[in-house]
Design a protein around this motif. Structure first.
Motif, PDB file in Angstrom:
ATOM      1  N   MET A   1       0.850  -1.179   0.000  1.00  0.00           N
ATOM      2  CA  MET A   1       0.000   0.000   0.000  1.00  0.00           C
ATOM      3  C   MET A   1       0.896   1.244   0.000  1.00  0.00           C
ATOM      4  N   ILE A   2       0.684   2.133  -0.946  1.00  0.00           N
ATOM      5  CA  ILE A   2       1.453   3.357  -1.087  1.00  0.00           C
ATOM      6  C   ILE A   2       0.602   4.528  -0.609  1.00  0.00           C
ATOM      7  N   LYS A   3       1.211   5.440   0.150  1.00  0.00           N
ATOM      8  CA  LYS A   3       0.527   6.651   0.594  1.00  0.00           C
ATOM      9  C   LYS A   3       1.087   7.838  -0.172  1.00  0.00           C
ATOM     10  N   LEU A   4       0.188   8.647  -0.725  1.00  0.00           N
ATOM     11  CA  LEU A   4       0.575   9.858  -1.453  1.00  0.00           C
ATOM     12  C   LEU A   4      -0.147  11.053  -0.858  1.00  0.00           C
ATOM     13  N   LEU A   5       0.545  12.167  -0.724  1.00  0.00           N
ATOM     14  CA  LEU A   5      -0.099  13.424  -0.378  1.00  0.00           C
ATOM     15  C   LEU A   5      -0.344  14.178  -1.671  1.00  0.00           C
ATOM     16  N   ILE A   6      -1.583  14.594  -1.861  1.00  0.00           N
ATOM     17  CA  ILE A   6      -1.959  15.286  -3.082  1.00  0.00           C
ATOM     18  C   ILE A   6      -2.684  16.573  -2.713  1.00  0.00           C
ATOM     19  N   LYS A   7      -2.251  17.660  -3.316  1.00  0.00           N
ATOM     20  CA  LYS A   7      -2.924  18.939  -3.135  1.00  0.00           C
ATOM     21  C   LYS A   7      -3.958  19.067  -4.239  1.00  0.00           C
ATOM     22  N   VAL A   8      -5.211  19.284  -3.851  1.00  0.00           N
ATOM     23  CA  VAL A   8      -6.314  19.301  -4.809  1.00  0.00           C
ATOM     24  C   VAL A   8      -6.945  20.688  -4.848  1.00  0.00           C
ATOM     25  N   LYS A   9      -7.210  21.171  -6.066  1.00  0.00           N
ATOM     26  CA  LYS A   9      -7.929  22.425  -6.243  1.00  0.00           C
ATOM     27  C   LYS A   9      -9.222  22.130  -7.004  1.00  0.00           C
ATOM     28  N   PRO A  10     -10.334  21.967  -6.268  1.00  0.00           N
ATOM     29  CA  PRO A  10     -11.611  21.696  -6.938  1.00  0.00           C
ATOM     30  C   PRO A  10     -12.193  22.968  -7.546  1.00  0.00           C
ATOM     31  N   GLY A  11     -13.126  22.799  -8.458  1.00  0.00           N
ATOM     32  CA  GLY A  11     -13.796  23.919  -9.086  1.00  0.00           C
ATOM     33  C   GLY A  11     -12.937  24.670 -10.090  1.00  0.00           C
ATOM     34  N   SER A  12     -11.920  24.014 -10.622  1.00  0.00           N
ATOM     35  CA  SER A  12     -11.055  24.643 -11.625  1.00  0.00           C
ATOM     36  C   SER A  12     -11.721  24.618 -12.992  1.00  0.00           C
ATOM     37  N   GLY A  13     -11.200  25.407 -13.888  1.00  0.00           N
ATOM     38  CA  GLY A  13     -11.749  25.461 -15.240  1.00  0.00           C
ATOM     39  C   GLY A  13     -11.439  24.230 -16.064  1.00  0.00           C
ATOM     40  N   LYS A  14     -10.380  23.503 -15.668  1.00  0.00           N
ATOM     41  CA  LYS A  14     -10.003  22.302 -16.416  1.00  0.00           C
ATOM     42  C   LYS A  14      -9.365  21.301 -15.459  1.00  0.00           C
TER      43      LYS A  14
END
Length: 90
Positions: A1-14
């Motif tokens: 099992m691999i753990k990744l930290l991801i920064k997410v920006k919802p509501g973007s144009g694409k």
């Protein structure tokens, strides 16, 4: 099992995935952060970009945050290959 930290920006144009030189992952997605819509969309988007089944990807922490810890049910070598393919070549 691999753990990744991801920064997410919802509501973007694409939709857009970027990986920097230190393998930090940022994702822009079109889905709005309403009723878990963005989380579901994120898993679908990552499964397409990583070419993995959605069943292999889950949000472990940060369901209501922009910084999410994602669990991938794969081996490290497989992740290294995915990141190598997705990283821009300079």
């Amino acid at each position: 099992m691999i753990k990744l930290l991801i920064k997410v920006k919802p509501g973007s144009g694409k939709d857009e995935l970027s990986i920097d030189s230190e393998n930090n992952i940022s994702v822009k997605i079109k889905a709005k952060p309403i009723d878990g819509e963005a989380n579901d969309y994120l898993i679908k988007y990552l499964s397409e970009k990583f070419q993995l089944s959605k069943a292999l990807i889950q949000i472990d922490k940060g369901a209501t945050s922009r910084l999410k810890r994602i669990l991938l049910n794969i081996e490290q070598a497989q992740l290294d290959e995915i990141l190598r393919k997705l990283k821009p070549t300079n």
